[in-house]
Design a protein around this motif. Structure first.
Motif, PDB file in Angstrom:
ATOM      1  N   UNK A 377      -9.953   2.809  -0.695  1.00 15.50           N
ATOM      2  CA  UNK A 377     -10.015   1.477  -0.294  1.00 15.50           C
ATOM      3  C   UNK A 377     -10.079   0.614  -1.593  1.00 15.50           C
ATOM      4  N   UNK A 378     -10.910   1.258  -2.695  1.00 18.93           N
ATOM      5  CA  UNK A 378     -10.960   0.286  -3.742  1.00 18.93           C
ATOM      6  C   UNK A 378      -9.867   0.057  -4.521  1.00 18.93           C
ATOM      7  N   UNK A 379      -9.046   1.344  -4.791  1.00 23.77           N
ATOM      8  CA  UNK A 379      -7.698   1.132  -5.366  1.00 23.77           C
ATOM      9  C   UNK A 379      -6.702   0.612  -4.638  1.00 23.77           C
ATOM     10  N   UNK A 380      -6.736   0.511  -3.271  1.00 20.87           N
ATOM     11  CA  UNK A 380      -5.894  -0.395  -2.693  1.00 20.87           C
ATOM     12  C   UNK A 380      -6.087  -1.752  -2.725  1.00 20.87           C
ATOM     13  N   UNK A 381      -7.402  -2.105  -2.784  1.00 17.33           N
ATOM     14  CA  UNK A 381      -7.398  -3.713  -2.871  1.00 17.33           C
ATOM     15  C   UNK A 381      -7.194  -3.996  -4.410  1.00 17.33           C
ATOM     16  N   UNK A 382      -7.387  -3.141  -5.584  1.00 18.60           N
ATOM     17  CA  UNK A 382      -7.159  -3.471  -6.766  1.00 18.60           C
ATOM     18  C   UNK A 382      -5.657  -3.673  -6.979  1.00 18.60           C
ATOM     19  N   UNK A 383      -4.774  -2.740  -6.250  1.00 14.08           N
ATOM     20  CA  UNK A 383      -3.356  -2.817  -6.491  1.00 14.08           C
ATOM     21  C   UNK A 383      -2.901  -3.850  -5.820  1.00 14.08           C
ATOM     22  N   UNK A 384      -3.241  -4.316  -4.657  1.00 15.38           N
ATOM     23  CA  UNK A 384      -2.923  -5.474  -3.875  1.00 15.38           C
ATOM     24  C   UNK A 384      -3.306  -6.866  -4.842  1.00 15.38           C
ATOM     25  N   UNK A 385      -4.506  -6.692  -5.424  1.00 17.08           N
ATOM     26  CA  UNK A 385      -4.718  -7.864  -6.297  1.00 17.08           C
ATOM     27  C   UNK A 385      -3.861  -7.947  -7.474  1.00 17.08           C
ATOM     28  N   UNK A 386      -2.845  -7.088  -7.664  1.00 21.09           N
ATOM     29  CA  UNK A 386      -2.057  -7.423  -9.020  1.00 21.09           C
ATOM     30  C   UNK A 386      -0.839  -7.759  -8.402  1.00 21.09           C
ATOM     31  N   UNK A 387      -0.691  -8.501  -7.399  1.00 20.59           N
ATOM     32  CA  UNK A 387       0.407  -9.405  -6.970  1.00 20.59           C
ATOM     33  C   UNK A 387      -0.188 -10.859  -7.179  1.00 20.59           C
ATOM     34  N   UNK A 388       0.881 -11.694  -7.478  1.00 21.18           N
ATOM     35  CA  UNK A 388       0.426 -13.088  -7.631  1.00 21.18           C
ATOM     36  C   UNK A 388      -0.177 -13.662  -6.059  1.00 21.18           C
ATOM     37  N   UNK A 389       0.401 -13.305  -5.139  1.00 22.59           N
ATOM     38  CA  UNK A 389       0.251 -13.897  -3.829  1.00 22.59           C
ATOM     39  C   UNK A 389      -0.151 -12.869  -2.743  1.00 22.59           C
ATOM     40  N   UNK A 390      -1.147 -12.807  -2.157  1.00 23.31           N
ATOM     41  CA  UNK A 390      -1.226 -11.808  -0.989  1.00 23.31           C
ATOM     42  C   UNK A 390      -0.290 -11.845   0.112  1.00 23.31           C
ATOM     43  N   UNK A 391       0.427 -13.068   0.232  1.00 19.76           N
ATOM     44  CA  UNK A 391       1.528 -13.311   1.205  1.00 19.76           C
ATOM     45  C   UNK A 391       2.804 -12.670   0.697  1.00 19.76           C
ATOM     46  N   UNK A 392       3.052 -12.468  -0.466  1.00 19.73           N
ATOM     47  CA  UNK A 392       4.488 -11.749  -1.019  1.00 19.73           C
ATOM     48  C   UNK A 392       3.882 -10.836  -2.094  1.00 19.73           C
ATOM     49  N   UNK A 393       4.339  -9.523  -1.434  1.00 15.34           N
ATOM     50  CA  UNK A 393       3.688  -8.442  -2.268  1.00 15.34           C
ATOM     51  C   UNK A 393       4.670  -7.196  -2.481  1.00 15.34           C
ATOM     52  N   UNK A 394       4.528  -6.535  -3.574  1.00 14.52           N
ATOM     53  CA  UNK A 394       5.406  -5.447  -3.866  1.00 14.52           C
ATOM     54  C   UNK A 394       5.723  -4.410  -2.859  1.00 14.52           C
ATOM     55  N   UNK A 395       4.566  -4.398  -1.851  1.00 17.25           N
ATOM     56  CA  UNK A 395       4.885  -3.155  -1.085  1.00 17.25           C
ATOM     57  C   UNK A 395       5.635  -3.671   0.220  1.00 17.25           C
ATOM     58  N   UNK A 396       5.793  -5.041   0.374  1.00 11.21           N
ATOM     59  CA  UNK A 396       6.852  -5.612   1.250  1.00 11.21           C
ATOM     60  C   UNK A 396       8.300  -5.321   0.920  1.00 11.21           C
ATOM     61  N   UNK A 397       8.486  -5.488  -0.348  1.00 13.18           N
ATOM     62  CA  UNK A 397       9.744  -5.248  -0.907  1.00 13.18           C
ATOM     63  C   UNK A 397      10.153  -3.755  -0.730  1.00 13.18           C
ATOM     64  N   UNK A 398       9.264  -2.852  -1.359  1.00 12.48           N
ATOM     65  CA  UNK A 398       9.169  -1.459  -1.304  1.00 12.48           C
ATOM     66  C   UNK A 398       9.409  -1.002   0.315  1.00 12.48           C
ATOM     67  N   UNK A 399       8.738  -1.455   1.118  1.00 13.11           N
ATOM     68  CA  UNK A 399       8.970  -1.083   2.670  1.00 13.11           C
ATOM     69  C   UNK A 399      10.280  -1.316   2.992  1.00 13.11           C
ATOM     70  N   UNK A 400      10.618  -2.425   2.840  1.00 10.97           N
ATOM     71  CA  UNK A 400      12.006  -2.889   3.093  1.00 10.97           C
ATOM     72  C   UNK A 400      13.186  -1.684   2.770  1.00 10.97           C
ATOM     73  N   UNK A 401      12.792  -1.586   1.340  1.00  9.79           N
ATOM     74  CA  UNK A 401      13.861  -0.773   0.834  1.00  9.79           C
ATOM     75  C   UNK A 401      13.798   0.607   1.537  1.00  9.79           C
ATOM     76  N   UNK A 402      12.421   1.292   1.966  1.00  8.91           N
ATOM     77  CA  UNK A 402      12.445   2.609   2.492  1.00  8.91           C
ATOM     78  C   UNK A 402      13.125   2.475   3.661  1.00  8.91           C
ATOM     79  N   UNK A 403      12.671   1.433   4.598  1.00 15.42           N
ATOM     80  CA  UNK A 403      13.357   1.401   5.935  1.00 15.42           C
ATOM     81  C   UNK A 403      14.680   1.418   6.027  1.00 15.42           C
ATOM     82  N   UNK A 404      15.267   0.552   5.081  1.00 14.26           N
ATOM     83  CA  UNK A 404      17.033   0.543   4.809  1.00 14.26           C
ATOM     84  C   UNK A 404      17.466   1.897   4.754  1.00 14.26           C
ATOM     85  N   UNK A 405      16.829   2.437   3.781  1.00 18.81           N
ATOM     86  CA  UNK A 405      17.405   3.858   3.493  1.00 18.81           C
ATOM     87  C   UNK A 405      16.918   4.980   4.489  1.00 18.81           C
TER      88      UNK A 405
END
Ligand SMILES: NC(=O)c1ccc[n+]([C@@H]2O[C@H](COP(=O)([O-])OP(=O)(O)OC[C@H]3O[C@@H](n4cnc5c(N)ncnc54)[C@H](O)[C@@H]3O)[C@@H](O)[C@H]2O)c1
Length: 436
Positions: A377-405
């Motif tokens: 939980x600590x790492x998850x929060x630290x990683x999410x905090x590395x995004x500029x905005x909590x509304x637009x995050x790297x995970x969303x881009x990667x999730x979309x890439x994964x579900x497309x593939x």
């Protein structure tokens, strides 16, 4: 225990043609796995038919969509929806005396979770009534589907249904402690799972996540006969989860999210596919990577294993499509943060000695421990905090890439599958993405 069977190479292009039909069993939401396969099917000219879970009216009764809701849902799907409510599970289902499991638990308090005793005779009645309701709803659904299949068309049924946390107020604070609690708020998933509330949860997970697939297979026997009489084929594909290989310290390594309580139901789903295959029905469960969707939002930390996909894209050949994904991710990071820094932090967690005891596939699903919960939980929060905005995050881009593939791999992989259960790990997902 299902034999571990990863898909290592891209499958051959499936024989689905324009006018063939994809039937989605589960409602489509904006950012879920099903979007990938629906888009892939449409790009091949297939017709898409969808389903709805229905809605609960103010008096608690399950109802179909209103005309307005139906129009909206069909616009999202880009296809016709058969308006029969396919909600599964029995948390709100009445027993023979008109009392539901939710009614039994109405006055219970979360702090008494390990002292709750349920009337299991009544619960069994609700379970049976819920199963009977779903069986007749899916039969009505199948009858409507049959009418919409053109002669000679091939059909792919895609099962996306998963869930089943009882919709009872008492559960939410407990679930939050099991999945997101650390320190004083930590709650052992094993203790919860072994309690009566845990047992109710397990039965409802089975009903929603696994038994719906078995019911679908049974309800569509007539569709199979009709399609094969006209020289078409019927295939079934379902989304599973049973851990996933991602790059850890430079090697593809099986890992999983803990505590994945629906895991036992996912094993039951795999068993349903294996039983169908033994009868010659071409059903396949595709075990998919961890991504962020409406359904996985409760599992904070599930997304940590998504970050190494950035390295897998490089490993599998890079090129313009991979570069485009990396660039889109990089643009979301805070100043001074790099993608390499993000991946290194995720790798640090995934390779931590704390995680060693969760690395055995044979012992899955694993229960949480206080150290594991705190680290994740600590790492998850630290990683999410590395995004500029909590509304637009790297995970969303990667999730979309994964579900497309995954959509492409499943559509093709469902045509001539070698086994009833297979794993789509980061290697084959990245291979798929770099060839786009
Ligand atoms: N998100 C992940 O990390 C992940 C990983 C591997 C597999 N999956 C699987 O992918 C599938 C799609 O999930 P998703 O994560 O894209 O989320 P999602 O929220 O988009 O999809 C969940 C689906 O379950 C259906 N559903 C929920 N409760 C139901 C009920 N009571 N009765 C009938 N249907 C019900 C919804 O209508 C929806 O179609 C699921 O089987 C899920 O377990 C997800």
């Amino acid at each position: 225990m299902t034999t571990y069977n990863p898909m290592r190479e891209l499958p051959a292009t499936a024989g689905y043609r324009k006018g063939d039909v994809l039937v989605l069993c589960g409602e489509l939401f904006g950012r879920g796995y099903a979007n990938g396969i629906v888009d892939e099917a449409k790009s091949r000219g297939m017709t898409v038919i969808g389903a709805t879970v229905g809605r609960r009216a103010n008096d608690g009764k399950l109802r179909p969509l209103t005309a307005e809701e139906l129009t909206e849902a069909e616009a999202i799907l880009g296809g016709r929806i058969i308006n029969v409510p396919l909600e599964a599970g029995f948390d709100l289902e009445q027993d023979d005396d008109g009392r539901s499991p939710a009614d039994q638990l109405k006055r219970m308090k979360p702090e008494d979770w390990d002292r709750v005793h349920l009337d299991w005779g009544a619960i069994e009645q609700s379970r049976r009534n819920g199963a009977a309701r779903f069986t007749s709803a899916i039969a009505a659904f199948a009858t409507e589907v049959e009418k919409l299949i053109p002669a000679g068309a091939n059909v792919l049924f895609v099962h996306t249904m998963a869930g089943g946390i009882p919709r009872i107020r008492l559960y939410m604070p407990l679930m939050n402690r099991v999945f997101k609690g650390q320190g004083e708020r930590y709650l052992s998933s094993e203790a919860f799972w072994n309690s009566e509330l845990g047992k109710l949860c397990r039965l409802n997970f089975d009903a929603v996540t696994a038994d719906t697939f078995a019911c679908l297979l049974e309800a569509t026997a007539a569709v199979r006969s009709r399609v094969s009489a006209a020289e078409g084929v019927v295939r079934y594909a379902a989304y599973g989860y049973h851990g996933c290989e991602v790059l850890i310290n430079g090697a593809y390594t099986w890992q999983s999210y803990t505590p994945y309580l629906p895991g036992w139901a996912k094993i039951r789903l795999e068993e349903a596919a294996a039983a169908a295959r033994a009868q010659g029905i071409m059903a396949t469960v595709f075990n998919c990577p961890e991504i962020q969707t409406n359904s996985s939002a409760l599992f904070l930390g599930v997304e940590i294993s998504l970050y190494p996909l950035l390295s897998a894209l490089e490993r599998e050949g890079n090129g313009p499509p991979a570069e485009a994904i990396r660039a889109e991710c990089a643009a979301l990071l805070r100043e001074g943060v790099t993608l390499d820094g993000l991946v290194a932090k995720a790798n640090d967690y995934l390779s931590s000695p704390v995680m060693a005891r969760f690395s055995r596939y044979e012992e899955w699903p694993h229960h949480n421990t206080p150290e594991q919960a705190e680290l994740m939980l600590t790492r998850a929060t630290e990683l999410l905090d590395m995004n500029r905005s909590p509304k637009e995050i790297v995970c969303a881009v990667l999730s979309r890439a994964v579900f497309t593939a995954v959509g492409k791999l499943m559509l093709n992989g469902s045509w001539n599958p070698s086994s009833p259960v297979c794993w789509l790990n980061h290697d084959v997902i990245a291979k798929r993405l770099v060839t786009d």
